[in-house]
Design an enzyme around this catalytic site. Structure first.
Site, PDB file in Angstrom:
ATOM      1  N   ASN A 108      15.266  22.314  54.584  1.00 16.51           N
ATOM      2  CA  ASN A 108      14.866  23.644  54.172  1.00 16.51           C
ATOM      3  C   ASN A 108      14.941  24.017  52.720  1.00 16.51           C
ATOM      4  O   ASN A 108      15.546  23.515  51.875  1.00 16.51           O
ATOM      5  CB  ASN A 108      15.590  24.522  54.971  1.00 16.51           C
ATOM      6  CG  ASN A 108      15.777  24.353  56.399  1.00 16.51           C
ATOM      7  OD1 ASN A 108      14.687  23.843  57.071  1.00 16.51           O
ATOM      8  ND2 ASN A 108      16.683  24.613  57.168  1.00 16.51           N
ATOM      9  N   HIS A 125      13.691  18.438  50.673  1.00 15.13           N
ATOM     10  CA  HIS A 125      12.410  19.043  50.348  1.00 15.13           C
ATOM     11  C   HIS A 125      12.429  19.843  49.107  1.00 15.13           C
ATOM     12  O   HIS A 125      11.440  20.482  49.076  1.00 15.13           O
ATOM     13  CB  HIS A 125      11.798  19.282  51.467  1.00 15.13           C
ATOM     14  CG  HIS A 125      11.564  18.294  52.450  1.00 15.13           C
ATOM     15  ND1 HIS A 125      11.411  18.680  53.927  1.00 15.13           N
ATOM     16  CD2 HIS A 125      11.561  16.861  52.597  1.00 15.13           C
ATOM     17  CE1 HIS A 125      11.407  17.498  54.683  1.00 15.13           C
ATOM     18  NE2 HIS A 125      11.501  16.547  53.745  1.00 15.13           N
ATOM     19  N   ASN A 219      18.810  21.259  69.416  1.00  9.94           N
ATOM     20  CA  ASN A 219      17.384  21.903  69.189  1.00  9.94           C
ATOM     21  C   ASN A 219      17.193  22.677  70.362  1.00  9.94           C
ATOM     22  O   ASN A 219      17.716  22.721  71.460  1.00  9.94           O
ATOM     23  CB  ASN A 219      16.557  20.853  68.866  1.00  9.94           C
ATOM     24  CG  ASN A 219      15.231  21.163  68.091  1.00  9.94           C
ATOM     25  OD1 ASN A 219      15.322  21.475  66.996  1.00  9.94           O
ATOM     26  ND2 ASN A 219      13.985  21.218  68.717  1.00  9.94           N
TER      27      ASN A 219
HETATM   28  C1  BV8 Z   1       6.936  10.607  51.533  1.00  8.98           C
HETATM   29  C2  BV8 Z   1       8.505  21.303  51.893  1.00  8.98           C
HETATM   30  C3  BV8 Z   1       6.594   8.599  50.515  1.00  8.98           C
HETATM   31  C4  BV8 Z   1       7.411  22.175  51.651  1.00  8.98           C
HETATM   32  C5  BV8 Z   1       8.015  19.515  53.505  1.00  8.98           C
HETATM   33  C6  BV8 Z   1       2.360   8.787  59.264  1.00  8.98           C
HETATM   34  C7  BV8 Z   1       3.346   8.465  59.939  1.00  8.98           C
HETATM   35  C8  BV8 Z   1       4.908   8.514  59.448  1.00  8.98           C
HETATM   36  C9  BV8 Z   1       4.893   9.372  57.968  1.00  8.98           C
HETATM   37  C10 BV8 Z   1       3.743   9.599  57.589  1.00  8.98           C
HETATM   38  C11 BV8 Z   1       2.453   9.488  58.086  1.00  8.98           C
HETATM   39  N1  BV8 Z   1       1.638   9.819  57.141  1.00  8.98           N
HETATM   40  C12 BV8 Z   1       2.239  10.368  56.001  1.00  8.98           C
HETATM   41  C13 BV8 Z   1       3.593  10.098  56.306  1.00  8.98           C
HETATM   42  C14 BV8 Z   1       4.627  10.774  55.425  1.00  8.98           C
HETATM   43  C15 BV8 Z   1       4.915  12.331  55.383  1.00  8.98           C
HETATM   44  C16 BV8 Z   1       5.140  12.613  56.815  1.00  8.98           C
HETATM   45  O1  BV8 Z   1       6.064  12.497  57.598  1.00  8.98           O
HETATM   46  N2  BV8 Z   1       4.103  13.327  57.573  1.00  8.98           N
HETATM   47  C17 BV8 Z   1       4.169  13.736  58.920  1.00  8.98           C
HETATM   48  C18 BV8 Z   1       3.399  15.259  59.091  1.00  8.98           C
HETATM   49  C19 BV8 Z   1       3.794  12.741  59.881  1.00  8.98           C
HETATM   50  N3  BV8 Z   1       6.062  12.468  54.884  1.00  8.98           N
HETATM   51  C20 BV8 Z   1       5.882  12.832  53.395  1.00  8.98           C
HETATM   52  O2  BV8 Z   1       4.666  12.914  52.763  1.00  8.98           O
HETATM   53  C21 BV8 Z   1       7.168  12.868  52.646  1.00  8.98           C
HETATM   54  N4  BV8 Z   1       7.046  11.925  51.401  1.00  8.98           N
HETATM   55  O3  BV8 Z   1       7.038  10.165  52.566  1.00  8.98           O
HETATM   56  O4  BV8 Z   1       7.001  10.215  50.265  1.00  8.98           O
HETATM   57  C22 BV8 Z   1       5.120   8.780  50.162  1.00  8.98           C
HETATM   58  C23 BV8 Z   1       4.691   9.003  48.868  1.00  8.98           C
HETATM   59  C24 BV8 Z   1       3.217   8.955  49.075  1.00  8.98           C
HETATM   60  C25 BV8 Z   1       2.304   8.718  50.051  1.00  8.98           C
HETATM   61  C26 BV8 Z   1       2.964   8.556  51.582  1.00  8.98           C
HETATM   62  C27 BV8 Z   1       4.374   8.439  51.401  1.00  8.98           C
HETATM   63  C28 BV8 Z   1       7.392  14.410  52.005  1.00  8.98           C
HETATM   64  C29 BV8 Z   1       7.726  14.957  53.512  1.00  8.98           C
HETATM   65  C30 BV8 Z   1       8.128  16.605  53.044  1.00  8.98           C
HETATM   66  C31 BV8 Z   1       7.069  17.518  53.158  1.00  8.98           C
HETATM   67  N5  BV8 Z   1       7.397  18.839  52.691  1.00  8.98           N
HETATM   68  N6  BV8 Z   1       8.712  21.186  53.099  1.00  8.98           N
HETATM   69  C32 BV8 Z   1       7.533  23.578  52.390  1.00  8.98           C
HETATM   70  O5  BV8 Z   1       8.798  23.733  53.069  1.00  8.98           O
HETATM   71  O6  BV8 Z   1       6.609  24.202  52.453  1.00  8.98           O
HETATM   72  S1  BV8 Z   1       8.024  19.195  55.266  1.00  8.98           S
HETATM   73  C33 BV8 Z   1       8.357  20.464  56.183  1.00  8.98           C
HETATM   74  O7  BV8 Z   1       8.288  20.060  57.354  1.00  8.98           O
HETATM   75  C34 BV8 Z   1       9.745  21.518  55.997  1.00  8.98           C
HETATM   76  O8  BV8 Z   1      10.422  20.853  55.097  1.00  8.98           O
HETATM   77  C35 BV8 Z   1      10.085  21.484  57.478  1.00  8.98           C
HETATM   78  O9  BV8 Z   1      11.558  21.636  57.328  1.00  8.98           O
HETATM   79  C36 BV8 Z   1       9.809  19.951  57.757  1.00  8.98           C
HETATM   80  C37 BV8 Z   1      10.024  19.702  59.153  1.00  8.98           C
HETATM   81  O10 BV8 Z   1       9.572  20.593  59.823  1.00  8.98           O
HETATM   82  P1  BV8 Z   1      11.127  21.285  60.862  1.00  8.98           P
HETATM   83  O11 BV8 Z   1      12.115  21.257  59.840  1.00  8.98           O
HETATM   84  O12 BV8 Z   1      11.253  20.309  61.876  1.00  8.98           O
HETATM   85  O13 BV8 Z   1      10.530  22.475  61.356  1.00  8.98           O
HETATM   86  P2  BV8 Z   1       9.597  22.633  62.742  1.00  8.98           P
HETATM   87  O14 BV8 Z   1       8.918  23.820  62.614  1.00  8.98           O
HETATM   88  O15 BV8 Z   1       8.787  21.288  62.787  1.00  8.98           O
HETATM   89  O16 BV8 Z   1      10.621  22.408  63.840  1.00  8.98           O
HETATM   90  C38 BV8 Z   1      11.588  23.533  63.916  1.00  8.98           C
HETATM   91  C39 BV8 Z   1      12.377  22.996  65.125  1.00  8.98           C
HETATM   92  O17 BV8 Z   1      13.593  23.902  65.460  1.00  8.98           O
HETATM   93  C40 BV8 Z   1      11.591  23.118  66.636  1.00  8.98           C
HETATM   94  O18 BV8 Z   1      11.855  21.863  67.182  1.00  8.98           O
HETATM   95  C41 BV8 Z   1      12.090  24.333  67.244  1.00  8.98           C
HETATM   96  O19 BV8 Z   1      12.245  23.985  68.518  1.00  8.98           O
HETATM   97  C42 BV8 Z   1      13.613  24.191  66.660  1.00  8.98           C
HETATM   98  N7  BV8 Z   1      14.049  25.733  66.727  1.00  8.98           N
HETATM   99  C43 BV8 Z   1      13.576  26.746  66.676  1.00  8.98           C
HETATM  100  N8  BV8 Z   1      14.510  27.875  66.637  1.00  8.98           N
HETATM  101  C44 BV8 Z   1      15.812  27.248  66.893  1.00  8.98           C
HETATM  102  C45 BV8 Z   1      15.560  25.791  66.838  1.00  8.98           C
HETATM  103  N9  BV8 Z   1      16.525  24.924  67.312  1.00  8.98           N
HETATM  104  C46 BV8 Z   1      17.781  25.476  67.315  1.00  8.98           C
HETATM  105  N10 BV8 Z   1      17.883  26.636  67.184  1.00  8.98           N
HETATM  106  C47 BV8 Z   1      17.077  27.683  66.976  1.00  8.98           C
HETATM  107  N11 BV8 Z   1      17.548  28.969  66.902  1.00  8.98           N
END
Ligand code: BV8
Ligand code: ZN
Length: 254
Positions: A108, A125, A219
């Site tokens: 976050n 992040h 979660n």
């Molecule tokens: C990198 C900052 C090297 C900005 C964010 C293919 C396969 C695997 C990986 C990759 C791929 N293609 C590309 C990649 C790499 C990529 C990636 O992982 N992509 C994903 C989409 C597949 N990763 C990157 O690019 C990372 N860098 O790898 O560097 C590199 C270099 C060059 C080229 C390639 C690689 C950088 C990743 C960081 C991105 N920036 N945020 C901003 O915030 O605006 S990520 C963004 O998503 C946020 O940080 C967020 O936190 C994060 C994850 O989301 P979650 O936090 O999990 O939030 P979400 O809504 O998804 O889920 C919330 C959960 O909470 C839900 O399940 C819900 O049910 C639950 N919930 C809700 N309320 C509650 C609750 N649980 C409990 N109690 C509650 N009350």
């Protein structure tokens, strides 16, 4: 109130001397901050956050991207830490009192963990509160004042962007090194409020398990990590963490 926690779970939490807690947007949800994958309402409903959180989007439309981040900055400025943030900060203090460690790794960018009193925090992040010039790199803390323009401008004329890690951008090498070291040494790993789809964060639970740590997921719904966790507690992070910490470390009277 029905609980998901057994006495063994409480004992496991009480006996852990080195805890690593990974948090995601679900931990800030109870502070009124929309998660990444909840459908947003209003102005931003038609945009997909994953598409906006990229350098390409900033290149293509710096005004739209900086307005989106500014709307989140204003939302976060009004947000208060919730029970989940407070329970994790208390757990850190309880362990510190005993000479042990809780390392909080957050995805976050809202700094609500810091506001709740957590001190041993890695912002994997980045953060919304620091904006950086895309030309000269000058960084400035932007707490609450309104921006005069979108994108905001640096004195050098460059465009300023939020100090966050976008998709496709690399994470801090130092952060990754510290986390990898902690995953090897910890005896309890928790993945809290994250959908477990963004890497490298989504890989930490399995790394911790490979290094013989116990792994717990908290979660609101199952995720791709659930089947790898030793325990997957489905429910609200605030409720579960508050009960866990209160039962593991009952407040001593007096
Ligand atoms: C990198 C900052 C090297 C900005 C964010 C293919 C396969 C695997 C990986 C990759 C791929 N293609 C590309 C990649 C790499 C990529 C990636 O992982 N992509 C994903 C989409 C597949 N990763 C990157 O690019 C990372 N860098 O790898 O560097 C590199 C270099 C060059 C080229 C390639 C690689 C950088 C990743 C960081 C991105 N920036 N945020 C901003 O915030 O605006 S990520 C963004 O998503 C946020 O940080 C967020 O936190 C994060 C994850 O989301 P979650 O936090 O999990 O939030 P979400 O809504 O998804 O889920 C919330 C959960 O909470 C839900 O399940 C819900 O049910 C639950 N919930 C809700 N309320 C509650 C609750 N649980 C409990 N109690 C509650 N009350
Ligand atoms: Zn500049």
């Amino acid at each position: 109130m029905a609980t998901v926690l057994t006495d063994d779970d409480i004992a496991m939490a009480r006996e852990a001397n080195f805890v690593v807690a990974l948090t995601g947007a679900g931990v800030s949800a109870e502070s009124g901050i929309p998660t990444f994958r909840d459908r947003e309402t209003g102005l931003w409903a038609k945009y997909d956050p994953v598409q906006l959180a990229t350098p390409e989007a900033f290149e293509r439309d710096p005004e739209l991207v900086t307005r989106w981040y500014d709307s989140r900055r204003i939302l976060c400025a009004a947000a208060k830490p919730n029970a989940a943030h407070l329970a994790l900060a208390r757990w850190e203090r309880e362990l510190e009192k005993r000479g042990h460690i809780l390392l909080l790794v957050t995805q976050n960018i809202d700094r609500l963990h810091h506001a709740a009193g957590s001190r041993n925090v890695i912002e994997l992040h980045g953060t919304l509160w620091v904006w950086r010039c895309a030309t000269c790199g000058e960084e400035r803390e932007e707490r609450g004042g309104a921006f005069e323009s979108f994108p905001p401008r640096c004195a050098c004329g460059g465009m300023r962007r939020p100090g966050v890690v976008w998709f496709g951008e690399s994470l801090s090498v130092d952060a990754i090194r510290r986390i990898e070291k902690a995953l090897k040494a910890c005896d309890l790993f928790l993945s809290i409020g994250t959908s477990g789809v963004v890497y490298p964060a989504a890989g930490f639970l399995r790394t911790a398990k490979d290094e013989c740590a116990r792994a717990i997921e908290i979660n609101r719904e199952p995720t791709p990590l659930s089947r790898h966790a030793d325990r997957s507690w489905i429910g609200n992070a605030g409720e579960i963490l508050t009960e866990l910490v209160e039962r593991a470390f009952p407040a001593t009277v007096g």
